[in-house]
Design a protein around this motif. Structure first.
Motif, PDB file in Angstrom:
ATOM      1  N   ALA A 192       0.830  -1.206   0.000  1.00  0.00           N
ATOM      2  CA  ALA A 192       0.000   0.000   0.000  1.00  0.00           C
ATOM      3  C   ALA A 192       0.866   1.259   0.000  1.00  0.00           C
ATOM      4  CB  ALA A 192      -0.928  -0.004   1.212  1.00  0.00           C
ATOM      5  N   ASP A 193       1.915   1.255   0.799  1.00  0.00           N
ATOM      6  CA  ASP A 193       2.823   2.397   0.870  1.00  0.00           C
ATOM      7  C   ASP A 193       3.519   2.610  -0.466  1.00  0.00           C
ATOM      8  OD1 ASP A 193       4.270   4.498   2.049  1.00  0.00           O
ATOM      9  OD2 ASP A 193       5.876   3.169   2.677  1.00  0.00           O
ATOM     10  N   LEU A 194       3.967   1.525  -1.074  1.00  0.00           N
ATOM     11  CA  LEU A 194       4.665   1.611  -2.356  1.00  0.00           C
ATOM     12  C   LEU A 194       3.743   2.123  -3.460  1.00  0.00           C
ATOM     13  CD1 LEU A 194       7.434   0.965  -3.644  1.00  0.00           C
ATOM     14  CD2 LEU A 194       6.559  -1.307  -4.187  1.00  0.00           C
ATOM     15  N   LYS A 195       2.522   1.633  -3.499  1.00  0.00           N
ATOM     16  CA  LYS A 195       1.572   2.069  -4.523  1.00  0.00           C
ATOM     17  C   LYS A 195       1.148   3.522  -4.309  1.00  0.00           C
ATOM     18  CE  LYS A 195      -0.424  -2.366  -5.929  1.00  0.00           C
ATOM     19  NZ  LYS A 195      -1.656  -3.181  -6.026  1.00  0.00           N
ATOM     20  N   ALA A 196       0.946   3.912  -3.070  1.00  0.00           N
ATOM     21  CA  ALA A 196       0.576   5.297  -2.788  1.00  0.00           C
ATOM     22  C   ALA A 196       1.686   6.243  -3.231  1.00  0.00           C
ATOM     23  CB  ALA A 196       0.295   5.477  -1.297  1.00  0.00           C
TER      24      ALA A 196
END
Length: 206
Positions: free
Chosen positions: A193-197
């Motif tokens: 989630a952090d990487l995609k955000a």
């Protein structure tokens, strides 16, 4: 600071985060933690010094983006939050608070930048690191959260390993990160989630 959020966008982000905290988190200490966030620079700080959301309000918006991404990741795996092994409280805590290490971490300074067209030097506002608590990134976030809230082992590991291999010091190196991802699915979901955000939702701010 080429990218900027409007005052309305900053306020809307703050309102949404506080609504999520009030609605989803009932854990002992959350009111004191919420007050701490309000009285700190959490809602006005940047998400980075010169990369994604390097602007006032960037940290809060990034945290909200990670929350939205994490909900999507969990629903993609389990169809719904209710059918997943994670409570909405857990997901809200690890997503919204994974980067609280950046509170009071950046300060504004002015640098001279040459205009290629005119040859003139102009002063430009930028961020620099002002380290007040010399603890590694993810460990600092976990330390701050645990100063207010009790965390489960999986919540702690998720926050500690949310940077993945980008932060090999977090859990003792890449081997330990791999073990964390193998043992705790929440850590994988939060990292994703952090990487995609950062790389998709906020890529226009690089």
């Amino acid at each position: 600071m080429q990218f900027q959020l409007t005052n309305i966008e900053i306020q809307n982000t703050k309102t949404k985060i506080l609504e999520l905290i009030d609605a989803n988190i009932t854990r002992k200490g959350i009111q004191k933690f919420s007050d701490y966030l309000i009285n700190s620079d959490f809602f006005s700080a940047p998400a980075s010094s010169r990369y994604h959301l390097s602007c006032p309000g960037g940290l809060a918006l990034h945290s909200l983006n990670v929350y939205n991404r994490l909900i999507k990741e969990v629903c993609s795996e389990y169809d719904s939050i209710e059918s997943s092994p994670y409570s909405l409280e857990t997901l809200t805590i690890v997503a919204l608070f994974h980067d609280v290490c950046k509170i009071y971490f950046y300060e504004i300074y002015f640098r001279n930048v040459k205009d290629d067209k005119t040859g003139k030097w102009n002063k430009e506002a930028a961020y620099k690191v002002n380290e007040l608590l010399p603890i590694e990134h993810s460990s600092k976030s976990q330390y701050i959260v645990r100063s207010f809230l009790d965390l489960s082992r999986e919540e702690s590991v998720a926050i500690l390993s949310h940077m993945g291999s980008f932060d090999k010091a977090a859990l003792g190196g890449s081997f330990t990160i791999s073990s964390a991802f193998h043992m705790f699915e929440l850590a994988v979901l939060l990292h994703t989630a952090d990487l995609k955000a950062t790389s998709i939702d906020e890529k226009t701010t690089f």
